[in-house]
Scaffold this motif. Sequence first.
Motif, PDB file in Angstrom:
ATOM      1  N   VAL A 122      10.200  -5.859   9.314  1.00 27.87           N
ATOM      2  CA  VAL A 122       9.097  -6.198   8.325  1.00 27.87           C
ATOM      3  C   VAL A 122       9.282  -5.964   6.779  1.00 27.87           C
ATOM      4  CG1 VAL A 122       6.514  -5.177   8.000  1.00 27.87           C
ATOM      5  CG2 VAL A 122       7.487  -5.304  10.281  1.00 27.87           C
ATOM      6  N   ARG A 123       9.338  -6.966   6.014  1.00 28.69           N
ATOM      7  CA  ARG A 123       9.676  -6.729   4.633  1.00 28.69           C
ATOM      8  C   ARG A 123       8.573  -6.462   3.636  1.00 28.69           C
ATOM      9  NH1 ARG A 123      12.541 -12.364   5.876  1.00 28.69           N
ATOM     10  NH2 ARG A 123      14.570 -11.798   6.542  1.00 28.69           N
ATOM     11  N   GLN A 124       7.438  -6.832   4.020  1.00 28.89           N
ATOM     12  CA  GLN A 124       6.223  -6.546   3.145  1.00 28.89           C
ATOM     13  C   GLN A 124       5.124  -6.025   3.885  1.00 28.89           C
ATOM     14  OE1 GLN A 124       4.589  -9.857   4.050  1.00 28.89           O
ATOM     15  NE2 GLN A 124       3.033  -8.754   3.321  1.00 28.89           N
ATOM     16  N   GLN A 125       4.546  -5.169   3.387  1.00 32.33           N
ATOM     17  CA  GLN A 125       3.082  -4.561   3.953  1.00 32.33           C
ATOM     18  C   GLN A 125       2.216  -4.319   2.898  1.00 32.33           C
ATOM     19  OE1 GLN A 125       3.329  -1.420   6.808  1.00 32.33           O
ATOM     20  NE2 GLN A 125       1.137  -0.788   6.517  1.00 32.33           N
TER      21      GLN A 125
ATOM     22  N   ASP B  73       2.675   2.734   8.437  1.00 31.86           N
ATOM     23  CA  ASP B  73       3.531   2.467   7.829  1.00 31.86           C
ATOM     24  C   ASP B  73       4.748   1.686   8.842  1.00 31.86           C
ATOM     25  OD1 ASP B  73       6.014   1.347   6.040  1.00 31.86           O
ATOM     26  OD2 ASP B  73       6.352   3.327   5.371  1.00 31.86           O
ATOM     27  N   VAL B  74       4.731   0.336   8.835  1.00 35.71           N
ATOM     28  CA  VAL B  74       5.549  -0.493   9.843  1.00 35.71           C
ATOM     29  C   VAL B  74       6.799  -1.248   9.161  1.00 35.71           C
ATOM     30  CG1 VAL B  74       3.633  -0.412  11.551  1.00 35.71           C
ATOM     31  CG2 VAL B  74       3.979  -2.564   9.877  1.00 35.71           C
TER      32      VAL B  74
ATOM     33  N   PRO C 204      -1.174  -2.666   0.939  1.00 39.35           N
ATOM     34  CA  PRO C 204      -2.163  -1.557   1.187  1.00 39.35           C
ATOM     35  C   PRO C 204      -3.272  -1.740   2.265  1.00 39.35           C
ATOM     36  CG  PRO C 204      -1.782  -1.995  -1.117  1.00 39.35           C
ATOM     37  CD  PRO C 204      -1.350  -3.245  -0.241  1.00 39.35           C
ATOM     38  N   ASP C 205      -3.811  -3.273   2.483  1.00 40.74           N
ATOM     39  CA  ASP C 205      -4.852  -3.347   3.493  1.00 40.74           C
ATOM     40  C   ASP C 205      -4.209  -3.309   5.000  1.00 40.74           C
ATOM     41  OD1 ASP C 205      -3.593  -5.932   3.653  1.00 40.74           O
ATOM     42  OD2 ASP C 205      -5.566  -6.950   3.142  1.00 40.74           O
ATOM     43  N   GLY C 206      -3.006  -3.462   4.924  1.00 35.74           N
ATOM     44  CA  GLY C 206      -2.375  -3.270   6.258  1.00 35.74           C
ATOM     45  C   GLY C 206      -1.841  -4.633   6.785  1.00 35.74           C
ATOM     46  N   SER C 207      -1.981  -5.627   6.018  1.00 37.46           N
ATOM     47  CA  SER C 207      -1.277  -7.073   6.422  1.00 37.46           C
ATOM     48  C   SER C 207       0.374  -6.858   6.235  1.00 37.46           C
ATOM     49  CB  SER C 207      -1.900  -8.333   5.432  1.00 37.46           C
ATOM     50  OG  SER C 207      -3.267  -8.328   5.540  1.00 37.46           O
ATOM     51  N   PHE C 208       0.927  -7.568   7.074  1.00 39.31           N
ATOM     52  CA  PHE C 208       2.382  -7.521   6.953  1.00 39.31           C
ATOM     53  C   PHE C 208       3.098  -8.618   7.409  1.00 39.31           C
ATOM     54  CE2 PHE C 208       1.582  -5.693  11.087  1.00 39.31           C
ATOM     55  CZ  PHE C 208       2.496  -6.440  11.831  1.00 39.31           C
ATOM     56  N   GLY C 209       4.177  -8.988   6.819  1.00 39.10           N
ATOM     57  CA  GLY C 209       5.038 -10.217   7.325  1.00 39.10           C
ATOM     58  C   GLY C 209       6.599  -9.740   7.308  1.00 39.10           C
TER      59      GLY C 209
END
Length: 98
Positions: A23-26, A4-5, A28-33
């Motif tokens: 990091v505003r959204q992550q 969890d980042v 379940p597959d690990g992609s984040f932005g």
Amino acid sequence: MTMDVRGQWGLGQGNGSTVLLNVRQQDPDGSFGGTATVDGHAAGVTGKVTDSEIAFQVEHGIYIGRFTFEGRLTGLTVDGQNGHSQATWLATELFGPL
């Protein structure tokens, strides 16, 4: 299970630069932005995280890192424009599973 980042956390780079990530959204597959501030300059950040590794990009900087068993995150950044400028980095937070 990915680490969890999400949230705000920072990086201290071996070259003296500092990076603050939000990091505003992550997914379940690990992609984040989210967003990042590099030495006071705002930019976007996108990446992907697993249970043991992370890779993300802030403008031209490419960041690759690994989590220790304690959840500490360390890695290397490379200038994506020329590939010659490199620096090690260490995250300021400890991370756990999503």
